[in-house]
Design a protein around this motif. Sequence first.
Motif, PDB file in Angstrom:
ATOM      1  N   HIS A   1      -3.690  -2.983  -4.014  1.00 29.95           N
ATOM      2  CA  HIS A   1      -3.341  -1.938  -3.042  1.00 29.95           C
ATOM      3  C   HIS A   1      -4.353  -2.060  -1.910  1.00 29.95           C
ATOM      4  O   HIS A   1      -5.418  -1.427  -1.942  1.00 29.95           O
ATOM      5  CB  HIS A   1      -3.425  -0.566  -3.716  1.00 29.95           C
ATOM      6  CG  HIS A   1      -2.882   0.567  -2.880  1.00 29.95           C
ATOM      7  ND1 HIS A   1      -3.345   0.864  -1.610  1.00 29.95           N
ATOM      8  CD2 HIS A   1      -1.907   1.475  -3.128  1.00 29.95           C
ATOM      9  CE1 HIS A   1      -2.691   1.912  -1.131  1.00 29.95           C
ATOM     10  NE2 HIS A   1      -1.811   2.294  -2.030  1.00 29.95           N
TER      11      HIS A   1
ATOM     12  N   SER B   1       0.833  -1.210   0.000  1.00 35.20           N
ATOM     13  CA  SER B   1       0.000   0.000   0.000  1.00 35.20           C
ATOM     14  C   SER B   1       0.862   1.251   0.000  1.00 35.20           C
ATOM     15  O   SER B   1       0.902   2.005   0.981  1.00 35.20           O
ATOM     16  CB  SER B   1      -0.952  -0.007   1.203  1.00 35.20           C
ATOM     17  OG  SER B   1      -1.895  -1.050   1.086  1.00 35.20           O
ATOM     18  N   PRO B   2       1.562   1.514  -1.113  1.00 36.73           N
ATOM     19  CA  PRO B   2       2.370   2.728  -1.165  1.00 36.73           C
ATOM     20  C   PRO B   2       1.496   3.988  -1.117  1.00 36.73           C
ATOM     21  O   PRO B   2       0.314   3.951  -1.449  1.00 36.73           O
ATOM     22  CB  PRO B   2       3.096   2.626  -2.510  1.00 36.73           C
ATOM     23  CG  PRO B   2       2.267   1.698  -3.330  1.00 36.73           C
ATOM     24  CD  PRO B   2       1.628   0.748  -2.370  1.00 36.73           C
ATOM     25  N   LEU B   3       2.107   5.091  -0.712  1.00 40.47           N
ATOM     26  CA  LEU B   3       1.376   6.359  -0.651  1.00 40.47           C
ATOM     27  C   LEU B   3       1.085   6.860  -2.063  1.00 40.47           C
ATOM     28  O   LEU B   3       1.880   6.668  -2.982  1.00 40.47           O
ATOM     29  CB  LEU B   3       2.192   7.402   0.111  1.00 40.47           C
ATOM     30  CG  LEU B   3       2.517   7.033   1.547  1.00 40.47           C
ATOM     31  CD1 LEU B   3       3.228   8.195   2.242  1.00 40.47           C
ATOM     32  CD2 LEU B   3       1.258   6.645   2.318  1.00 40.47           C
ATOM     33  N   ARG B   4      -0.055   7.522  -2.221  1.00 42.22           N
ATOM     34  CA  ARG B   4      -0.397   8.007  -3.561  1.00 42.22           C
ATOM     35  C   ARG B   4       0.451   9.240  -3.889  1.00 42.22           C
ATOM     36  O   ARG B   4       0.683  10.092  -3.026  1.00 42.22           O
ATOM     37  CB  ARG B   4      -1.888   8.255  -3.718  1.00 42.22           C
ATOM     38  CG  ARG B   4      -2.558   9.091  -2.667  1.00 42.22           C
ATOM     39  CD  ARG B   4      -4.068   9.146  -2.894  1.00 42.22           C
ATOM     40  NE  ARG B   4      -4.388   9.599  -4.233  1.00 42.22           N
ATOM     41  CZ  ARG B   4      -5.491   9.260  -4.901  1.00 42.22           C
ATOM     42  NH1 ARG B   4      -6.393   8.489  -4.336  1.00 42.22           N
ATOM     43  NH2 ARG B   4      -5.700   9.722  -6.107  1.00 42.22           N
TER      44      ARG B   4
END
Lengths: 152, 744
Positions: free
Chosen positions: B638, B21-24
């Motif tokens: 994600h 879940s990388p940051l947007r």
Amino acid sequence: MIRLTVNGIEHTAEPAGAESLLATLRDRLGLAGSKDACEQGECGSCSVIMDGELVCSCLVMAADADGSEITTVEGLAPAGELHPVQRALVEAHGVQCGYCTPGFAVAAAHLFEREPSPSADDIKEALSGNICRCTGYGAILRALTGLAGEEP
Amino acid sequence: MTTTPTAVPTTTAVAGGIGTSPLRPDGIPKVRGEFAFSGDLHEEGMLWGATVRSPHARARILSIDPAPALAIPGVHAVLTQDDVPGRKTCGQAVKDQPVLADGETRFWGEPVAVVAADDAETAARAAAAVAVRYEPLDALTDPGEAERQGSVFRTMHVVNGDPDRRGEVVVEGYYETGTIDQAMLGTEAGLAVPDGEGGVDLYVATQWIHEDHEQLYASLGVEPGAARIHLSGIGGAFGAREDLTLQIHLCMLALHTGRPVKMVLDRAESFAAHVHRHPSRMWYRHEADPDGTLVRVEAKLIFDGGAYQTTSHAVIANGAYFAMGPYHCESVDVVGIATRTNNPPNGAMRGFGAVQVCFAYEAQMDKLAAALGMDPIDLRLRNALDAGDRLPTTGQVIEGAFPVAEVIRSLAAMPLPDAGPGGDPRHLPGGAGLTTTAADIRRGVGFAVGFKNIAFAESFDDYAEARVTLTPDGLLVETAAAEVGQGMVTVLQQIARTATGIEQVEVAFVDTAAIGSAGSTSASRQTQMTGGAVLEAAEAVRDEALRRAGGGTLSGEGVLRDGVVVATLADVLAEGPITELVRFRHPPTTAPSETGQGDLHAGFSVAAHRAVVDVDPDLGLVRVVQVDTAQDVGKALHPAALVGQLEGGILQGVGMAVMEELRIDDGVVRNASFTDYLLPTILDAPDVEAVLIEEPDHWGPFGAKGVGEPPTISSTAAVVAAIRDATGRDLTRAPVRPEDVAGV
Ligand code: FES
Ligand code: FES
């Protein structure tokens, strides 16, 4: 002509008639971070802090803000930095389209200034004037309860 | 360099790939207020546009006099239908909607003229000053009457199985749903900039720039290349931005005045400008054998399409195809009718026709379970479809994963919340106003299952283009797909990372002249469609890079062999650029037969919701305490963004269950504001727990399915079922109003 101190900087502006503070900020002072989603005080996307109070800038007549100190989303943190609530919102995935986000950031910053460790219910009460149509509020609540050291 | 790969290409494990879940990438600009939405755009010397709208549901236009508006200092243009340079009508499938009213207005709020002036305030005054003389005409606003008159956009008749099959246990029901607004937070806004050579650049928030483009240049009467559409920041969509609103108007004003023109609709106008979720009237008859086997379903659906077609033909098709839920049935007869009236046009909204019928068929399943003396969850499990089964409506064999039973079982196994609201008055229905007491509260639990297709259907040539280019620093992904907030921008990065082993991925949203269509950001399709295109293109880029380096593994450092960089990305590019353009298509679908049969859909997704509510039955107050869900997601690319889709979609379903409705009297909208159209706040939001069922899809990237719509399909049905459980009332209409709960 009115004088405003916005994010620590003095401005003068000539709002027309019943122009709202929101319109003055966005259209005359070039501060487009505060959003306009209803112009009726219902959604909180225009939230700013005026002389320490959280207000919907769409409901404040610019002329009535003469002489006041305003903090907008652009002024929550020094340039290049993030306010803790801003960081928390981003890191907890509390931002989707982001249209509501400036308003939530301002309202949350105002809450944490008064109450550094609010409960989940306190957070909900404080943010009940801000509408988000994307997130269902779950990630926003997780962001801020995490900041308060609370379980959501 | 060798020209034949020496080994199967592989990639290094990469940070921010799929399943994490990388940051947007747009999160920080958005939280700082720096992200430019379409309403934030500014151009030196720009004018402001405003729209004159019909105050009548139906009227003849006797005359339009622009003179009083033009007399106001600072007003530069007043344009009407006569000034539309090209095709005078627009619309997605059928071009039946006048760009500006054509002598008759057919719905309240229909655009009649547009103006441009020096500032927003003057433009608004000018719009009010345009003198339009109307002769009000009788408006057709009752969908039942429209059906009788044959005023319809499409009639579906989906028939399958033995029409004489009958069950011993029979339940009938009649259900209605109201008109629902997307209420995306950013209203319609855009900026048109003339290029001085007869062309124009439009910056606008929309769901599909290429579809807009086709309609735009035709109505402007210019060559395709002379009108270019650029995506600007989008403040949510949910279907509201599928049809054109101000796009042509803005460009007409810009070309006419030779000046940039900006327009931002206020909230009241926004309600008038975009389509809504179709209100529905639905009659159902379910028949089952005594053991609970569903044997026949008959339904008649009337969805009111309003004044113009927009996507009514496809919405009613979904209603008919998905009319009986994800269940087996030997015999089906569904009539679906989209009526044409003088109500505001209805079209796309999250769930697209599947929402209304789910409300009805799940109420029917509960009713049937009661008539059979069976547990409602057992009844659903007994009839649950699975992959490889035939859909009882269209006869299509379901390919890929369709884990209906597992979704139901997983949700049913989740723990329920604590028994009551507890002592805090803030947790009571009605909130801290102390309107009720804990002793007056009844708790109810409701369960519902829903499904729908993913991507476009019925033989539509559905594709998405994406371009992936290797740069010395990483990858550039170019697409025209609309990032409406859902987080596609991050998912595309993740797909490209996992495909190549390169962490540094930039996603660029480019204009209609720069790349082919990505298709619409709708029908839960972009993760699979643009995601599919990016995956193929990124794999091709990876393979070419490895070929040039003589094999190895790719990473952000370059090509590695035995853990050592043998060629940097710049080395690999020394031979020339590496760029891949892919046009991705999903498995083809067929057109429906006369009886609605065929392989009409590219894939399906199922979700279930279980709602817990606290109700004061005397005061009619409802608090939605918790809505849990299980959803068939294929593969969670994600997880955090996915949960955000579930939570956001569920809350929209809650809104439709208990508070949201556009009130329309004789075609006139009575509550076009956020004061009167109620939206759920954080205090109305239930707790949500989710189980993600990961069975790989047959064509989505890494087995992923689109996830945007299922959260909105059965959540409304589950909440209303819970209120029925708490009150014992039938509650056949959504939204449920306090007077329905209280029975007054
Ligand atoms: S724009 Fe001010 S409250 Fe909505
Ligand atoms: S993130 Fe879109 S409205 Fe909140």
